[in-house]
Design a protein around this motif. Structure first.
Motif, mmCIF file in Angstrom:
data_model
loop_
_atom_site.group_PDB
_atom_site.id
_atom_site.type_symbol
_atom_site.label_atom_id
_atom_site.label_comp_id
_atom_site.label_asym_id
_atom_site.label_seq_id
_atom_site.Cartn_x
_atom_site.Cartn_y
_atom_site.Cartn_z
ATOM 1 N N PRO A 128 9.859 40.466 34.440
ATOM 2 C CA PRO A 128 10.260 41.871 34.591
ATOM 3 C C PRO A 128 10.192 42.408 36.015
ATOM 4 C CG PRO A 128 8.830 41.600 32.678
ATOM 5 C CD PRO A 128 8.823 40.287 33.401
ATOM 6 N N THR A 129 9.368 41.799 36.879
ATOM 7 C CA THR A 129 9.276 42.294 38.256
ATOM 8 C C THR A 129 10.266 41.621 39.207
ATOM 9 O OG1 THR A 129 7.574 40.689 38.906
ATOM 10 C CG2 THR A 129 6.818 42.788 37.941
ATOM 11 N N ALA A 130 11.020 40.654 38.723
ATOM 12 C CA ALA A 130 12.040 40.029 39.569
ATOM 13 C C ALA A 130 13.189 41.007 39.805
ATOM 14 C CB ALA A 130 12.557 38.753 38.919
ATOM 15 N N VAL A 131 13.856 40.858 40.945
ATOM 16 C CA VAL A 131 15.005 41.704 41.291
ATOM 17 C C VAL A 131 16.249 40.820 41.282
ATOM 18 C CG1 VAL A 131 16.056 43.177 43.041
ATOM 19 C CG2 VAL A 131 13.565 43.221 42.702
ATOM 20 N N ILE A 132 17.186 41.163 40.426
ATOM 21 C CA ILE A 132 18.407 40.377 40.275
ATOM 22 C C ILE A 132 19.600 41.246 40.664
ATOM 23 C CG2 ILE A 132 19.802 38.959 38.732
ATOM 24 C CD1 ILE A 132 16.954 37.909 39.070
ATOM 25 N N GLY A 133 20.369 40.793 41.652
ATOM 26 C CA GLY A 133 21.500 41.564 42.150
ATOM 27 C C GLY A 133 22.708 41.518 41.228
ATOM 28 N N GLU A 134 23.737 42.256 41.634
ATOM 29 C CA GLU A 134 24.990 42.269 40.886
ATOM 30 C C GLU A 134 25.693 40.914 41.011
ATOM 31 O OE1 GLU A 134 26.322 44.738 39.019
ATOM 32 O OE2 GLU A 134 24.501 45.927 39.308
ATOM 33 N N GLN A 135 26.412 40.554 39.950
ATOM 34 C CA GLN A 135 27.223 39.337 39.918
ATOM 35 C C GLN A 135 26.415 38.074 40.210
ATOM 36 O OE1 GLN A 135 31.117 39.663 41.835
ATOM 37 N NE2 GLN A 135 30.966 41.899 41.761
ATOM 38 N N VAL A 136 25.177 38.080 39.769
ATOM 39 C CA VAL A 136 24.350 36.875 39.821
ATOM 40 C C VAL A 136 24.507 36.142 38.493
ATOM 41 C CG1 VAL A 136 21.980 36.005 39.840
ATOM 42 C CG2 VAL A 136 22.678 37.758 41.472
ATOM 43 N N LYS A 137 24.741 34.840 38.559
ATOM 44 C CA LYS A 137 24.889 34.033 37.358
ATOM 45 C C LYS A 137 23.732 33.060 37.241
ATOM 46 C CE LYS A 137 27.851 30.772 34.926
ATOM 47 N NZ LYS A 137 29.089 29.944 34.958
ATOM 48 N N LEU A 138 23.000 33.147 36.120
ATOM 49 C CA LEU A 138 21.908 32.222 35.819
ATOM 50 C C LEU A 138 22.306 31.397 34.604
ATOM 51 C CD1 LEU A 138 20.380 34.500 37.471
ATOM 52 C CD2 LEU A 138 18.373 33.852 36.162
ATOM 53 N N SER A 139 22.221 30.093 34.719
ATOM 54 C CA SER A 139 22.596 29.226 33.609
ATOM 55 C C SER A 139 21.395 28.933 32.716
ATOM 56 C CB SER A 139 23.195 27.922 34.153
ATOM 57 O OG SER A 139 24.350 28.190 34.916
#
Length: 205
Positions: A93-104
């Protein structure tokens, strides 16, 4: 997504994965499989069998491989894929994920990590505690980005590479598959030959 999560591997990395899963609070039940018969519980989570038992639980559980070794993680995830298992991805929950990031599938992002916009991460990756991955990176399958590692923009990291704790990769760098970059190393040139790299600037040993 299913209501239960099964983590394969109950040791160090698996514990952190379980901690994230608890904090996400998506699953009603979380359990482990581990090949060490002496481990009955880990992080207060029950070990219900060995890794070979995974086929018993395909219909009930989402799966995640909680093993730090890139090679072993890949081996087990390929078995899960062949068995058509539901493979989860976990983001603290404390991670920051930007726009248009793809995680498989099978990728885990730990506490305090930052992944900036337009970055793609392959299957079974680890973005460990406090690591940063900047814009437009391509991280191929089963890469381990260790705690406190920093990747600048437009970096490409090949399959199965391990970036050691506190390492730094400058912008527009390509790193070939199957490399190991030592703790605190600074990569300022493309790595085109598989091997172990240490130092400032990073050199092959």
């Amino acid at each position: 997504m299913k209501e239960k999560l099964l983590i394969i591997g109950a040791s160090g990395h698996g514990k952190v994965v379980a901690d994230i899963a608890k904090k996400i609070n998506k699953w009603k039940d979380i359990v482990f499989l581990d090949d060490d018969e002496n481990i009955k519980f880990s992080m207060g989570v029950k070990v219900i069998g060995k890794s070979v038992d995974l086929y018993k639980y395909l219909n009930e559980y989402d799966f995640i491989v909680g093993i730090g070794s890139n090679t072993i993680r890949e081996e087990i995830q390929l078995k899960l894929e062949a068995a058509k298992a539901s493979i989860a991805s976990l983001i603290h929950p404390t991670a920051v994920i930007g726009e248009q990031v793809k995680l498989s599938n099978g990728t885990v992002v730990m506490a305090g990590a930052v992944i900036n916009c337009c970055t793609k991460l392959g299957k079974g990756c680890i973005v460990n505690t406090g690591a940063t991955v900047d814009h437009d990176n391509i991280i191929e399958d089963y890469v381990h980005i260790s705690p406190g590692t920093h990747l600048a923009g437009s970096v490409k990291v090949g399959k199965g590479t391990w970036l050691g704790i506190g390492s730094i990769v400058s912008n527009n760098i390509n790193i070939i598959s199957g490399c190991k970059v030592g703790a605190g190393a600074v990569v300022v040139n493309d790595i085109t030959e598989t091997g172990t790299y240490i130092g400032i600037p990073a050199r092959r040993v």
